[in-house]
Motif scaffolding. Structure first.
Motif, mmCIF file in Angstrom:
data_model
loop_
_atom_site.group_PDB
_atom_site.id
_atom_site.type_symbol
_atom_site.label_atom_id
_atom_site.label_comp_id
_atom_site.label_asym_id
_atom_site.label_seq_id
_atom_site.Cartn_x
_atom_site.Cartn_y
_atom_site.Cartn_z
ATOM 1 N N GLU A 1 14.405 40.417 -11.724
ATOM 2 C CA GLU A 1 12.966 40.862 -11.948
ATOM 3 C C GLU A 1 11.908 40.658 -10.709
ATOM 4 O O GLU A 1 11.961 39.408 -10.299
ATOM 5 C CB GLU A 1 12.054 40.610 -13.077
ATOM 6 N N ALA A 2 11.535 41.539 -9.931
ATOM 7 C CA ALA A 2 10.544 41.226 -8.994
ATOM 8 C C ALA A 2 9.156 40.723 -9.346
ATOM 9 O O ALA A 2 8.641 41.608 -9.959
ATOM 10 C CB ALA A 2 10.472 42.383 -7.908
ATOM 11 N N LEU A 3 8.638 39.519 -9.268
ATOM 12 C CA LEU A 3 7.323 39.026 -9.746
ATOM 13 C C LEU A 3 6.369 39.694 -8.458
ATOM 14 O O LEU A 3 6.825 39.959 -7.275
ATOM 15 C CB LEU A 3 7.235 37.768 -9.795
ATOM 16 N N THR B 1 12.368 55.957 -15.831
ATOM 17 C CA THR B 1 13.375 55.266 -15.873
ATOM 18 C C THR B 1 14.286 55.583 -17.123
ATOM 19 O O THR B 1 15.804 55.579 -16.848
ATOM 20 C CB THR B 1 12.688 53.822 -16.741
ATOM 21 N N VAL B 2 14.062 56.531 -17.976
ATOM 22 C CA VAL B 2 14.967 57.062 -18.868
ATOM 23 C C VAL B 2 15.786 58.216 -18.302
ATOM 24 O O VAL B 2 16.845 58.321 -18.544
ATOM 25 C CB VAL B 2 14.050 57.498 -20.228
ATOM 26 N N ARG B 3 15.050 58.879 -17.404
ATOM 27 C CA ARG B 3 15.724 59.936 -16.640
ATOM 28 C C ARG B 3 16.872 59.419 -15.542
ATOM 29 O O ARG B 3 17.812 59.973 -15.527
ATOM 30 C CB ARG B 3 14.704 60.826 -15.744
ATOM 31 N N ALA B 4 16.562 58.101 -15.372
ATOM 32 C CA ALA B 4 17.762 57.450 -14.497
ATOM 33 C C ALA B 4 19.100 57.171 -15.256
ATOM 34 O O ALA B 4 19.904 56.682 -14.832
ATOM 35 C CB ALA B 4 16.895 56.214 -13.803
ATOM 36 N N LEU C 1 13.646 46.949 -19.419
ATOM 37 C CA LEU C 1 12.429 47.526 -19.147
ATOM 38 C C LEU C 1 11.256 46.993 -19.842
ATOM 39 O O LEU C 1 11.304 47.253 -21.085
ATOM 40 C CB LEU C 1 12.434 49.121 -19.369
ATOM 41 N N GLN C 2 10.467 46.205 -19.227
ATOM 42 C CA GLN C 2 9.219 45.550 -20.003
ATOM 43 C C GLN C 2 7.962 46.357 -19.577
ATOM 44 O O GLN C 2 7.701 46.652 -18.432
ATOM 45 C CB GLN C 2 9.107 44.078 -19.373
ATOM 46 N N THR D 1 18.986 44.744 -12.581
ATOM 47 C CA THR D 1 17.484 44.632 -12.729
ATOM 48 C C THR D 1 16.767 44.865 -13.861
ATOM 49 O O THR D 1 17.256 45.630 -14.776
ATOM 50 C CB THR D 1 17.003 45.576 -11.391
ATOM 51 N N CYS D 2 15.658 44.077 -13.754
ATOM 52 C CA CYS D 2 14.577 44.234 -14.819
ATOM 53 C C CYS D 2 13.234 44.955 -14.348
ATOM 54 O O CYS D 2 12.985 44.630 -13.208
ATOM 55 C CB CYS D 2 14.283 43.068 -15.448
ATOM 56 N N LEU D 3 13.059 46.205 -14.891
ATOM 57 C CA LEU D 3 11.647 46.680 -14.215
ATOM 58 C C LEU D 3 10.702 46.464 -15.247
ATOM 59 O O LEU D 3 10.633 46.172 -16.353
ATOM 60 C CB LEU D 3 11.715 48.279 -14.558
#
Length: 608
Positions: free
Chosen positions: A134-136, A227-230, A190-191, A162-164
């Protein structure tokens, strides 16, 4: 979709948080490391507790400052990671969140970061664990989601994704459209968090002011939909750092959290709730008190008549124009022992809705507690739910012949109310309930705002801070699009000021001067307003001197905007309740916020 929440979002020890999460109805939980380290339960006990509660452990977090570091630091980091993998195996967790590094020894080298993350993922895979990078938003070298994805893509390891995080993405103004370029199977988590729009250091913003979706200024629905469409198939998970939530009860916060996710799913087009129908008006406002005699006096002075009594409950109906007030000498669900001790309290509101059954179904789907009611064999069906502050909301169709009306449960007592709207009543008569103001418990302001918008279908204005002699009162109005229902939600300045949770009912009239004179002629006091206010009013608006003198005589306050004018005055407070008379002209849609500080100061002065 599955729903999850990070334990850092709630108050209390880990065991209480897990119970609250499960009771609210979440599917899973993110275990925040500090909650595990500070508690007496072993990882095995936490695992069993989650299993007993029906909760999956979706993520263990956070693992910090790993990548793009010198070889000696990498060795220490890998040792640290192996210890965390062992803990995760004991927990039964198979996904570890790794935040982009903020360590001073890290270097700006994507190739090195990818190489080291690949090594970490290889070690994790040996334990059946995956890594979500995850990118802070304040990362030293990696601070955007697309940059983090490029490193994950370069590392090219099946156990690395990755975590979005919506806060890290939207707080930097990043465009979520780029999420479409990430393969769904590489979005491991996904957060979600909202936040008020603020100009401040992003780290402090993140650590103290995040809130649940729909309670801030971010537009989360497009991000979730993208995100869901991805192709993302994991849970929608909340990670909220908020000083207020961390002091409030975990159980109510968890319900508020899940409600926010349900509404977010609806707005993102991922689920279908019973459709919202904005209420068209107020059916009634109900005041509860052991002794309603003081209220009867105020209502008579305002021009109300006692027209009916409930067939078997200790409830009186008072009417004037289209305004109905119920006086209840019993104690309902919304009237606690504290309410009785503090005197009259506004405990219930009836709202007119075209489909009460659908409104009730939507409220229940959004976790609003159904109010248990004692019902006689011939009582009209009347559904009600409780708002976060305990106020009961009843869904009504009062005047519709095709639906049983709650007024059928009352029998007349011989008094005559003033005629209804449009029937030739005097100009100084009360026409209807203009708005209702409720002061919320200090920790439930955002929850109340979300409830009234999501459950009742009202639209929210921006919040305002109003000056009170003892601090600031935060205020937000919610209203139906046509203004038929207006609610003002306030939060008192003192966290422990339960006794100052005043409520008021604003009554609309076409002649506030005449209405105010009638109140005074009946011996009921109106709130005195200092002469200094009228000196300032004269300086600001250049009102006709005679008109200004009349306003000062009666304690009527004045405001205007580009659409129209607003005049209003207040009765003295009875228990926790007072009444406001209001006159709107033109298209004025506000509430006289300009005058709130004067009114609050005057009320403090005349209550002591």
């Amino acid at each position: 979709m599955r729903t999850s929440i990070a334990t850092v979002s709630l108050s209390g020890p880990l065991s209480e948080k897990l119970t609250a999460v499960a009771t609210a109805g979440f599917d899973g939980v993110e275990i925040f490391e500090n909650d595990l380290l500070g508690g007496p339960l072993s990882p095995e006990e936490v695992r069993l507790r989650c299993a007993d509660l029906g909760l999956g452990i979706d993520l263990y977090q956070p693992f910090r400052d790993f990548e793009a570091v010198p070889a000696d630091v990498l060795a220490r980091n890998l040792r640290r990671a192996e210890r965390k993998f062992a803990v995760m195996e004991r927990l039964g967790a198979d996904l570890l969140l790794v935040c982009s590094s903020v360590a001073p020894e890290s270097v700006d080298d994507d190739a090195l970061a990818a190489e080291q993350l690949r090594l970490l993922a290889d070690r994790a895979a040996a334990h059946g664990i995956r890594i979500a990078y995850e990118a802070l938003a304040w990362g030293r070298h990696v601070s955007t989601y697309d940059h983090a994805w490029r490193i994950v893509e370069q590392a090219d390891h099946p156990a690395l994704g990755t975590c979005l995080d919506s806060f890290h993405i939207l707080s930097r103004g990043s465009d979520p459209k780029g999420i479409a370029d990430i393969p769904g199977e590489k979005i491991f988590f996904l957060q979600l968090a909202d936040a008020p729009l603020m100009a401040m250091d992003v780290l402090q913003w993140s650590r103290h002011y995040r809130c649940f979706p729909g309670q801030g200024g971010f537009d989360l629905a497009p991000l979730v939909a993208a995100t869901v469409r991805a192709g993302y198939q994991g849970p929608l998970s909340l990670e909220v750092f908020n000083d207020v939530f961390r002091q409030a009860g975990a159980a109510s916060t968890a319900v508020d959290a899940l409600r926010s996710l349900l509404l977010l799913e609806e707005s993102a087009g991922l689920s279908a709730l019973p459709a919202a129908a904005a209420p068209s008006g107020f059916a009634f406002a109900e005041l509860t008190a052991a002794d309603t005699e003081p209220l009867r006096g105020v209502l008579k002075a305002l021009g109300f008549a006692h027209t009916a009594r409930h067939t078997w409950k200790p409830v009186e109906l008072w009417e004037q124009g289209g305004a109905r007030i119920l006086l209840n000498t019993g104690v309902g669900v919304g009237a606690s022992v504290g309410d009785r001790r503090q005197g009259p309290a506004l405990t219930a509101v009836g709202v007119e809705t075209p489909d009460p059954e659908r409104a009730a179904r939507r409220a229940e789907a959004l976790l609003a507690p159904v109010v248990p009611r004692r019902r006689g064999p011939r009582d009209a069906p009347l559904d009600a739910v409780a708002a976060p502050d305990g106020t009961e909301f009843f869904f009504c169709r009062t005047e519709q012949s095709d639906h049983p009306s709650w007024t059928g449960d009352f029998t007349g007592v011989g008094s005559r109310a003033l005629p209804g709207e449009g029937a030739g009543e005097p100009a100084n008569a009360v026409r209807r309930i203009d708005h209702i103001a409720l002061t919320q418990p200090w920790h439930q302001f955002d929850e109340a705002s979300l409830f009234h918008r999501g459950v009742l279908g009202l639209e929210a204005d921006d919040s305002h801070d109003l000056a009170d002699p003892y601090g600031l009162v935060r205020s937000r109005a919610v209203a139906s699009p046509d203004g038929g229902v207006r609610m003002v939600l306030n939060i008192a300045p003192a966290p422990d000021a339960e006794g100052s949770r005043f409520q008021h009912i604003a009554l609309a009239t076409d002649d506030i001067v005449g209405a105010a004179r009638r109140v005074r002629e009946h011996g009921t006091g109106l709130l005195p307003i200092p002469a200094n206010y009228y000196d300032d009013l004269d300086a600001r608006y250049e009102l006709d001197p005679q008109h200004l003198a009349t306003l000062a005589e009666l304690g009527i306050l004045y405001d205007r905007d580009e659409r129209g004018e607003f005049l209003h005055c207040y009765t003295a407070t009875v228990g926790r309740v007072f009444f406001e008379l209001v006159q709107r002209t033109g298209g004025y849609r506000g509430y006289g916020a300009q005058n709130a500080a004067v009114r609050l100061a005057a009320q403090h002065l005349h209550q002591h």
